[in-house]
Design a protein around this motif. Structure first.
Motif, PDB file in Angstrom:
ATOM      1  N   TYR A 166       0.851  -1.178   0.000  1.00  0.00           N
ATOM      2  CA  TYR A 166       0.000   0.000   0.000  1.00  0.00           C
ATOM      3  C   TYR A 166       0.887   1.228   0.000  1.00  0.00           C
ATOM      4  CZ  TYR A 166       1.189  -0.200   4.969  1.00  0.00           C
ATOM      5  OH  TYR A 166       1.887  -0.268   6.152  1.00  0.00           O
ATOM      6  N   PRO A 167       0.358   2.404  -0.368  1.00  0.00           N
ATOM      7  CA  PRO A 167      -1.034   2.646  -0.751  1.00  0.00           C
ATOM      8  C   PRO A 167      -1.367   2.011  -2.094  1.00  0.00           C
ATOM      9  CG  PRO A 167       0.287   4.598  -1.184  1.00  0.00           C
ATOM     10  CD  PRO A 167       1.184   3.638  -0.460  1.00  0.00           C
ATOM     11  N   LYS A 168      -2.654   1.631  -2.237  1.00  0.00           N
ATOM     12  CA  LYS A 168      -3.129   1.110  -3.503  1.00  0.00           C
ATOM     13  C   LYS A 168      -3.417   2.305  -4.426  1.00  0.00           C
ATOM     14  CE  LYS A 168      -3.106  -3.143  -2.008  1.00  0.00           C
ATOM     15  NZ  LYS A 168      -3.892  -3.494  -0.909  1.00  0.00           N
ATOM     16  N   MET A 169      -3.214   2.071  -5.717  1.00  0.00           N
ATOM     17  CA  MET A 169      -3.490   3.101  -6.723  1.00  0.00           C
ATOM     18  C   MET A 169      -4.819   2.800  -7.392  1.00  0.00           C
ATOM     19  SD  MET A 169      -0.748   4.851  -6.340  1.00  0.00           S
ATOM     20  CE  MET A 169      -0.897   6.019  -7.693  1.00  0.00           C
ATOM     21  N   CYS A 170      -5.600   3.838  -7.670  1.00  0.00           N
ATOM     22  CA  CYS A 170      -6.900   3.609  -8.288  1.00  0.00           C
ATOM     23  C   CYS A 170      -7.197   4.703  -9.311  1.00  0.00           C
ATOM     24  CB  CYS A 170      -7.999   3.565  -7.235  1.00  0.00           C
ATOM     25  SG  CYS A 170      -9.599   3.026  -7.889  1.00  0.00           S
ATOM     26  N   LEU A 171      -7.482   4.274 -10.551  1.00  0.00           N
ATOM     27  CA  LEU A 171      -7.896   5.172 -11.624  1.00  0.00           C
ATOM     28  C   LEU A 171      -9.407   5.326 -11.581  1.00  0.00           C
ATOM     29  CD1 LEU A 171      -5.786   3.536 -14.481  1.00  0.00           C
ATOM     30  CD2 LEU A 171      -5.178   5.586 -13.186  1.00  0.00           C
ATOM     31  N   LEU A 172      -9.890   6.549 -11.573  1.00  0.00           N
ATOM     32  CA  LEU A 172     -11.325   6.828 -11.520  1.00  0.00           C
ATOM     33  C   LEU A 172     -11.808   7.399 -12.848  1.00  0.00           C
ATOM     34  CD1 LEU A 172     -11.655   8.612  -8.041  1.00  0.00           C
ATOM     35  CD2 LEU A 172     -11.777   6.158  -8.548  1.00  0.00           C
ATOM     36  N   SER A 173     -13.037   7.011 -13.209  1.00  0.00           N
ATOM     37  CA  SER A 173     -13.674   7.577 -14.398  1.00  0.00           C
ATOM     38  C   SER A 173     -15.182   7.547 -14.192  1.00  0.00           C
ATOM     39  CB  SER A 173     -13.289   6.792 -15.657  1.00  0.00           C
ATOM     40  OG  SER A 173     -13.636   5.430 -15.530  1.00  0.00           O
ATOM     41  N   ALA A 174     -15.909   8.193 -15.077  1.00  0.00           N
ATOM     42  CA  ALA A 174     -17.367   8.237 -14.965  1.00  0.00           C
ATOM     43  C   ALA A 174     -17.948   6.827 -15.120  1.00  0.00           C
ATOM     44  CB  ALA A 174     -17.949   9.167 -16.018  1.00  0.00           C
ATOM     45  N   PRO A 175     -19.048   6.530 -14.432  1.00  0.00           N
ATOM     46  CA  PRO A 175     -19.647   5.194 -14.531  1.00  0.00           C
ATOM     47  C   PRO A 175     -20.148   4.907 -15.941  1.00  0.00           C
ATOM     48  CG  PRO A 175     -21.134   6.709 -13.410  1.00  0.00           C
ATOM     49  CD  PRO A 175     -19.838   7.434 -13.576  1.00  0.00           C
ATOM     50  N   VAL A 176     -20.119   3.632 -16.306  1.00  0.00           N
ATOM     51  CA  VAL A 176     -20.557   3.244 -17.649  1.00  0.00           C
ATOM     52  C   VAL A 176     -21.698   2.228 -17.605  1.00  0.00           C
ATOM     53  CG1 VAL A 176     -18.331   3.708 -18.714  1.00  0.00           C
ATOM     54  CG2 VAL A 176     -18.789   1.435 -17.785  1.00  0.00           C
ATOM     55  N   ALA A 177     -22.036   1.731 -16.408  1.00  0.00           N
ATOM     56  CA  ALA A 177     -23.042   0.673 -16.299  1.00  0.00           C
ATOM     57  C   ALA A 177     -24.105   1.003 -15.257  1.00  0.00           C
ATOM     58  CB  ALA A 177     -22.377  -0.661 -15.985  1.00  0.00           C
ATOM     59  N   GLY A 178     -24.381   2.288 -15.077  1.00  0.00           N
ATOM     60  CA  GLY A 178     -25.428   2.688 -14.149  1.00  0.00           C
ATOM     61  C   GLY A 178     -24.995   2.819 -12.712  1.00  0.00           C
ATOM     62  N   GLY A 179     -23.702   2.726 -12.442  1.00  0.00           N
ATOM     63  CA  GLY A 179     -23.198   2.847 -11.082  1.00  0.00           C
ATOM     64  C   GLY A 179     -22.916   4.287 -10.701  1.00  0.00           C
ATOM     65  N   THR A 180     -22.087   4.445  -9.669  1.00  0.00           N
ATOM     66  CA  THR A 180     -21.736   5.768  -9.167  1.00  0.00           C
ATOM     67  C   THR A 180     -20.397   6.236  -9.708  1.00  0.00           C
ATOM     68  OG1 THR A 180     -22.917   5.258  -7.106  1.00  0.00           O
ATOM     69  CG2 THR A 180     -21.399   7.128  -7.064  1.00  0.00           C
ATOM     70  N   ILE A 181     -19.437   5.312  -9.833  1.00  0.00           N
ATOM     71  CA  ILE A 181     -18.077   5.629 -10.258  1.00  0.00           C
ATOM     72  C   ILE A 181     -17.488   4.370 -10.880  1.00  0.00           C
ATOM     73  CG2 ILE A 181     -16.965   4.960  -8.086  1.00  0.00           C
ATOM     74  CD1 ILE A 181     -16.008   8.127 -10.034  1.00  0.00           C
ATOM     75  N   SER A 182     -16.574   4.545 -11.809  1.00  0.00           N
ATOM     76  CA  SER A 182     -15.875   3.407 -12.417  1.00  0.00           C
ATOM     77  C   SER A 182     -14.427   3.406 -11.947  1.00  0.00           C
ATOM     78  CB  SER A 182     -15.933   3.484 -13.942  1.00  0.00           C
ATOM     79  OG  SER A 182     -15.280   2.372 -14.530  1.00  0.00           O
TER      80      SER A 182
END
Length: 386
Positions: free
Chosen positions: A273-289
């Protein structure tokens, strides 16, 4: 054979292998052997040698052990009755890696946590209730506590059911986890820099200087959250594509190394850790991708506590998720975190007096035993170091 500080199961004189009781458990989207603490050496170095041998590390294929040649299947759990007032069980999580000889007991793992109570009931550490069984579990890695509930109709564990979690085939009985105190699990605080967003400068191995907007956050898992677009990505790339992108992974790791000291974690090159995370707009009706790295391999899904941490960032005003996430409103929100193999829903309750603080995080997982028995390890791993 010299005297050791713990009992050796089985007939130790009949073989040059030692037999240690364990249960191979799946917890959420992770898997690994679980042990009762008293069945392992009290000495940490000896215990780690046992775990490495049990998993078959270090070896890329882990061909000589129970490991699955992947970080998600190179884990172990150690469980005991707790001596802490108000707590039923103590849980020590151990993260191993296929090609490393290091056993890391500093981070949490919410997926393996889902298997703790079923294992404890199986091994007689706790008595099952008539319909459901709830236990308070202390994760020794970080001091985090949670309440876990499993179905036990007639006083017997139920493993089959209709609950589905993405990343695991089929369905199973639900394991409910209510986290009590995830903020700042490893870092000094949930927002270790005191800010929801930072701009971090870092240098790649080629000497290129870069600067990236990040949210440094720990609500159960220390994480560096970045926008996928800042790395020239759409965020819906496949795991295979991201794992094959050596340039991307080199930049992410350079950023991770720069963020470690800012998060109060010090030098993190040898840590998971720390873990790395790429964020983008949801594509399947969720909140975040999301596309998470653990820390150098792209996750096929997302870890439990990583999902809680990402979900938290989604409801914090000013985080890098703002403008991408669709978090809804109100004090109680369900955040659907999309990942490469589906989605992960996290129920959050915000503090009515300070909506930048999270009062409660809850979710469902599933778990089951895969194999009960003994793992055999070379006897000289203990006798040669006595």
């Amino acid at each position: 054979m010299p005297d050791l500080d713990f009992p050796l199961p089985g007939d130790a004189d009949a073989s040059d292998l030692l037999a240690i009781p364990c249960t191979l458990m799946r917890g959420g989207t992770s898997r690994g052997p679980f042990f009762v603490a008293d069945d392992l050496p009290g000495d940490i170095a000896a215990r780690d040698r046992v775990l490495l041998a049990a998993l078959g590390s270090p070896d890329r294929r882990q061909i000589d052990g129970l490991g699955g040649a992947h970080p998600l299947t190179s884990k172990a759990g150690i469980v005991s009755r707790s001596r802490v007032t108000g707590v039923d069980l103590d849980f020590l999580f151990a993260q191993l890696q296929p090609e490393s000889d290091r056993v890391d007991t500093t981070p949490n793992c919410g997926n393996m946590l889902a298997a703790v109570l079923p294992f404890a009931i199986e091994r007689g550490l706790i008595v099952a209730g008539p319909e459901t069984t709830t236990a308070r579990i202390l994760t020794l890695n970080t001091g985090m506590q949670c309440d876990v509930t499993v179905q036990t109709p007639g006083g017997r564990l139920r493993y089959r059911g209709d609950t589905r979690i993405d990343g695991v085939p089929g369905s199973a009985a639900p394991v409910s986890i209510n986290f009590l105190d995830t903020a700042g699990s490893v870092c000094p605080a949930m927002l270790p820099t005191g800010r929801v967003q930072d701009s971090v400068r870092y240098v790649t191995s080629s000497g290129e200087q870069r600067e990236t907007a990040v949210t440094l956050i720990d609500n159960g898992m220390p994480m560096v959250l970045v926008r996928a677009s800042d790395f020239g990505l759409t965020g819906d790339e496949s795991v295979a594509v991201l794992n094959a992108d050596a340039f991307l992974k080199e930049r992410l790791d350079a950023l991770r190394l720069a963020c470690g000291p800012l998060m109060g974690l010090g030098e993190v090159s040898a840590r998971n850790y720390p873990k790395m995370c790429l964020l983008s707009a949801p594509v399947a009706g969720g909140t975040i991708s999301t596309r998470c790295f653990i820390p150098h391999v792209c996750h096929e899904a997302i870890g439990v506590l990583a999902a809680v941490t990402v979900a938290t960032a989604c409801v914090l005003e000013g985080s890098v998720a703002q403008g991408l996430a669709l978090p809804g409103s109100g004090l109680q929100r369900t955040v659907s975190v999309e990942h490469p193999s589906g989605e992960f829903s996290v129920a959050l309750e915000l503090d009515p007096h300070d909506q930048q603080q999270i009062r409660r995080a809850a979710l469902l997982r599933t778990a089951r035993p895969i194999l009960r028995g003994e793992v055999l390890i070379p006897a000289e791993l203990l006798t040669d170091h006595s």
